[in-house]
Design a protein around this motif. Structure first.
Motif, PDB file in Angstrom:
ATOM      1  N   SER A   1       0.855  -1.187   0.000  1.00 57.34           N
ATOM      2  CA  SER A   1       0.000   0.000   0.000  1.00 57.34           C
ATOM      3  C   SER A   1       0.897   1.245   0.000  1.00 57.34           C
ATOM      4  N   PRO A   2       0.670   2.153  -0.982  1.00 61.95           N
ATOM      5  CA  PRO A   2      -0.380   2.102  -1.991  1.00 61.95           C
ATOM      6  C   PRO A   2      -0.047   1.105  -3.088  1.00 61.95           C
ATOM      7  N   ASN A   3      -1.079   0.719  -3.837  1.00 64.90           N
ATOM      8  CA  ASN A   3      -0.873  -0.058  -5.058  1.00 64.90           C
ATOM      9  C   ASN A   3      -1.835   0.447  -6.106  1.00 64.90           C
ATOM     10  N   LEU A   4      -1.421   0.373  -7.366  1.00 60.65           N
ATOM     11  CA  LEU A   4      -2.176   1.015  -8.437  1.00 60.65           C
ATOM     12  C   LEU A   4      -3.536   0.373  -8.649  1.00 60.65           C
ATOM     13  N   TYR A   5      -3.627  -0.940  -8.478  1.00 57.57           N
ATOM     14  CA  TYR A   5      -4.911  -1.598  -8.724  1.00 57.57           C
ATOM     15  C   TYR A   5      -5.995  -1.049  -7.803  1.00 57.57           C
ATOM     16  N   ASP A   6      -5.701  -0.965  -6.507  1.00 52.94           N
ATOM     17  CA  ASP A   6      -6.702  -0.435  -5.584  1.00 52.94           C
ATOM     18  C   ASP A   6      -7.005   1.026  -5.869  1.00 52.94           C
ATOM     19  N   LEU A   7      -5.990   1.779  -6.280  1.00 60.31           N
ATOM     20  CA  LEU A   7      -6.216   3.191  -6.590  1.00 60.31           C
ATOM     21  C   LEU A   7      -7.108   3.366  -7.819  1.00 60.31           C
ATOM     22  N   LEU A   8      -6.958   2.458  -8.800  1.00 55.38           N
ATOM     23  CA  LEU A   8      -7.720   2.586 -10.046  1.00 55.38           C
ATOM     24  C   LEU A   8      -9.115   1.981  -9.946  1.00 55.38           C
ATOM     25  N   ASN A   9      -9.228   0.850  -9.231  1.00 57.60           N
ATOM     26  CA  ASN A   9     -10.504   0.128  -9.177  1.00 57.60           C
ATOM     27  C   ASN A   9     -11.091  -0.001 -10.583  1.00 57.60           C
ATOM     28  N   PRO A  10     -10.400  -0.738 -11.478  1.00 54.49           N
ATOM     29  CA  PRO A  10     -10.765  -0.710 -12.903  1.00 54.49           C
ATOM     30  C   PRO A  10     -12.031  -1.486 -13.284  1.00 54.49           C
ATOM     31  N   GLN A  11     -12.815  -1.919 -12.306  1.00 52.48           N
ATOM     32  CA  GLN A  11     -14.119  -2.537 -12.589  1.00 52.48           C
ATOM     33  C   GLN A  11     -14.011  -3.801 -13.430  1.00 52.48           C
ATOM     34  N   THR A  12     -13.051  -4.638 -13.083  1.00 44.39           N
ATOM     35  CA  THR A  12     -12.963  -5.955 -13.708  1.00 44.39           C
ATOM     36  C   THR A  12     -13.586  -6.981 -12.779  1.00 44.39           C
ATOM     37  N   SER A  13     -14.087  -8.067 -13.350  1.00 41.03           N
ATOM     38  CA  SER A  13     -14.408  -9.202 -12.491  1.00 41.03           C
ATOM     39  C   SER A  13     -13.074  -9.847 -12.127  1.00 41.03           C
TER      40      SER A  13
ATOM     41  N   TYR B   1      -0.339  12.852  -8.400  1.00 45.44           N
ATOM     42  CA  TYR B   1      -0.800  11.990  -7.302  1.00 45.44           C
ATOM     43  C   TYR B   1      -0.480  12.625  -5.955  1.00 45.44           C
ATOM     44  N   ASP B   2       0.728  13.170  -5.811  1.00 50.57           N
ATOM     45  CA  ASP B   2       1.106  13.838  -4.564  1.00 50.57           C
ATOM     46  C   ASP B   2       0.196  15.033  -4.275  1.00 50.57           C
ATOM     47  N   ALA B   3      -0.273  15.687  -5.348  1.00 48.68           N
ATOM     48  CA  ALA B   3      -1.122  16.865  -5.181  1.00 48.68           C
ATOM     49  C   ALA B   3      -2.584  16.506  -4.937  1.00 48.68           C
ATOM     50  N   GLY B   4      -2.899  15.221  -4.916  1.00 45.49           N
ATOM     51  CA  GLY B   4      -4.254  14.805  -4.598  1.00 45.49           C
ATOM     52  C   GLY B   4      -5.135  14.479  -5.784  1.00 45.49           C
ATOM     53  N   VAL B   5      -4.579  14.491  -6.991  1.00 47.74           N
ATOM     54  CA  VAL B   5      -5.372  14.110  -8.167  1.00 47.74           C
ATOM     55  C   VAL B   5      -5.601  12.605  -8.135  1.00 47.74           C
ATOM     56  N   ALA B   6      -6.804  12.173  -8.455  1.00 49.79           N
ATOM     57  CA  ALA B   6      -7.138  10.742  -8.419  1.00 49.79           C
ATOM     58  C   ALA B   6      -6.285   9.981  -9.423  1.00 49.79           C
ATOM     59  N   ALA B   7      -5.786   8.818  -9.008  1.00 52.92           N
ATOM     60  CA  ALA B   7      -4.940   8.004  -9.880  1.00 52.92           C
ATOM     61  C   ALA B   7      -5.653   7.652 -11.177  1.00 52.92           C
ATOM     62  N   GLN B   8      -6.946   7.343 -11.098  1.00 54.89           N
ATOM     63  CA  GLN B   8      -7.673   6.992 -12.315  1.00 54.89           C
ATOM     64  C   GLN B   8      -7.705   8.162 -13.293  1.00 54.89           C
ATOM     65  N   ASP B   9      -7.889   9.378 -12.779  1.00 55.09           N
ATOM     66  CA  ASP B   9      -7.904  10.551 -13.660  1.00 55.09           C
ATOM     67  C   ASP B   9      -6.547  10.732 -14.338  1.00 55.09           C
ATOM     68  N   LEU B  10      -5.480  10.518 -13.586  1.00 54.46           N
ATOM     69  CA  LEU B  10      -4.132  10.655 -14.150  1.00 54.46           C
ATOM     70  C   LEU B  10      -3.885   9.621 -15.243  1.00 54.46           C
ATOM     71  N   CYS B  11      -4.300   8.382 -14.990  1.00 50.78           N
ATOM     72  CA  CYS B  11      -4.098   7.326 -15.982  1.00 50.78           C
ATOM     73  C   CYS B  11      -4.969   7.532 -17.213  1.00 50.78           C
ATOM     74  N   VAL B  12      -6.222   7.880 -16.989  1.00 51.08           N
ATOM     75  CA  VAL B  12      -7.145   8.074 -18.113  1.00 51.08           C
ATOM     76  C   VAL B  12      -6.647   9.208 -19.009  1.00 51.08           C
ATOM     77  N   GLU B  13      -6.173  10.291 -18.401  1.00 50.51           N
ATOM     78  CA  GLU B  13      -5.667  11.414 -19.203  1.00 50.51           C
ATOM     79  C   GLU B  13      -4.517  10.966 -20.098  1.00 50.51           C
ATOM     80  N   GLN B  14      -3.588  10.176 -19.551  1.00 46.23           N
ATOM     81  CA  GLN B  14      -2.451   9.735 -20.363  1.00 46.23           C
ATOM     82  C   GLN B  14      -2.875   8.699 -21.396  1.00 46.23           C
ATOM     83  N   ILE B  15      -3.793   7.807 -21.057  1.00 48.90           N
ATOM     84  CA  ILE B  15      -4.287   6.830 -22.033  1.00 48.90           C
ATOM     85  C   ILE B  15      -4.957   7.540 -23.206  1.00 48.90           C
ATOM     86  N   GLU B  16      -5.806   8.492 -22.922  1.00 53.42           N
ATOM     87  CA  GLU B  16      -6.525   9.205 -23.985  1.00 53.42           C
ATOM     88  C   GLU B  16      -5.553  10.014 -24.841  1.00 53.42           C
TER      89      GLU B  16
END
Length: 352
Positions: A47-59, A329-344
């Motif tokens: 902890s932390p780990n990226l999977y829990d931060l992202l919660n990517p909604q997989t089964s 991430y240090d500034a409090g931006v959600a990990a999912q938002d950071l990843c989605v922005e770079q993916i897009e």
């Protein structure tokens, strides 16, 4: 070339190792392309780990690859069309500390997965992710090509070379004869935001700055084929698309940066620190260390020729993108938002 969302939309994908650094990015990207992702992995580590931060909604199935009965049950529940096998013990130094675990996970775990898949109907393609370290490294610095001899002087590297042999044997003996296409992708040294793994250079910098302690650097002059996680995953996805649609697709491909895009550990770290904007003193650790190859390069030209894929983000820009992620991430931006922005941005051709 970037992945084709229309290929992945609605596909049932079994992603092993989905709780790891690359796996979590992969799960999120696949979900955004419309894939029906089922994860097979141990529970997230640390902890932390990226999977829990992202919660990517997989089964998800929490499953130990070393347990064949558990693996078979998970595969039967998933009933996948596409399999991306990323699960592994992936740290070289941990391989020295725990060789039995490393071989059991990376070799016997691959056997257990492929054995389960040969009894599963509906599978079209299996992509086994190995490593740039599968080659017999003589230390001369030549960029390895796909037909070079496999080897490995340390437990991690040897276990990944063994996984290549296991994959080839199962493909020829069982899976390809029943119409399942099987291949291996040999990725470079992957960096990017959200990696919190111990004994990796960028996470080590992040931890040092967070703790206010000097960075302990072991091998400042070692050279590696650094690549951003999005480049690497794009290569895996495009290769899988070709494997399904093209009878002539190769069965082994290097997914790495341009041959000349290699960088020593120290300038990579300095680039990251500069972009991250936080000062951290660097101390060279001169204590005895398990041996690691000082030079590693792979030749990605087959991927360019056969897949139309090339890495788009060079090593220094990969380090800068990672630094931007950690700073956000240090500034409090959600990990999912950071990843989605770079993916897009990557999918739209805005990175690289």
């Amino acid at each position: 070339m970037t992945p084709d969302p229309s290929f992945w939309r609605g596909r049932r994908v079994l992603l092993t190792g989905h709780t790891g650094f690359k796996g979590a990015w992969a799960a999120l990207w696949l979900r955004r392309m419309g894939a029906d992702v089922c994860g097979l992995s141990l529970a997230p580590e640390g902890s932390p780990n990226l999977y829990d931060l992202l919660n990517p909604q997989t089964s998800a199935d929490w499953c130990d690859l070393r347990n064949p009965q558990s693996v078979t049950a998970c595969v039967q529940r998933a009933m996948p069309e596409i399999v991306l096998h990323m699960a592994a013990q992936s740290v070289v130094r941990r391989g020295y500390a725990a060789p039995v675990e490393t071989f059991a996970t990376n070799v016997q775990g691959t056997v257990n997965l492929l054995e389960a898949l040969r009894e599963t109907e509906g599978v079209k393609a299996v992509m086994v992710i190995t490593s740039d370290k599968v080659y017999r490294n003589d230390g001369k610095g030549r960029a390895f090509q796909e037909e070079d001899p496999l080897g490995g002087k340390d437990p991690y590297s040897a276990s990944k070379a063994c996984a290549e042999h296991v994959t080839s044997a199962y493909a020829a003996s069982f899976l390809e004869p029943k119409g399942v296409r099987v291949a291996s992708a040999r990725g470079g040294n992957v960096i990017g935001g959200g990696d919190f793994t111990v004994d990796r250079i960028l996470p080590d910098i992040w931890r040092a700055t967070s703790a206010g302690t000097p960075l302990q650097m072991r091998s400042p002059r070692s050279v590696r084929p650094w690549q951003h996680v999005l480049d690497c995953l794009a290569g895996y996805f495009v290769f899988t698309e070709q494997l399904v649609s093209n009878d002539e697709a190769p069965r082994h491909i290097n997914i790495g940066p341009d041959i000349e895009d290699t960088l020593e550990v120290l300038p990579l770290a300095e680039t990251f620190i500069s972009a991250y904007g936080k000062t951290v003193p660097i101390e060279i650790d001169t204590s005895p260390q398990p041996p690691e190859a000082p030079m590693l390069r792979i030749d990605p030209r087959l991927a360019a020729t056969c897949l139309g894929w090339r890495g788009r983000i060079d090593a220094r820009n990969a380090a800068r993108l990672a630094a931007e992620w950690y700073a956000g991430y240090d500034a409090g931006v959600a990990a999912q938002d950071l990843c989605v922005e770079q993916i897009e941005s990557y999918a739209n051709g805005e990175l690289g």
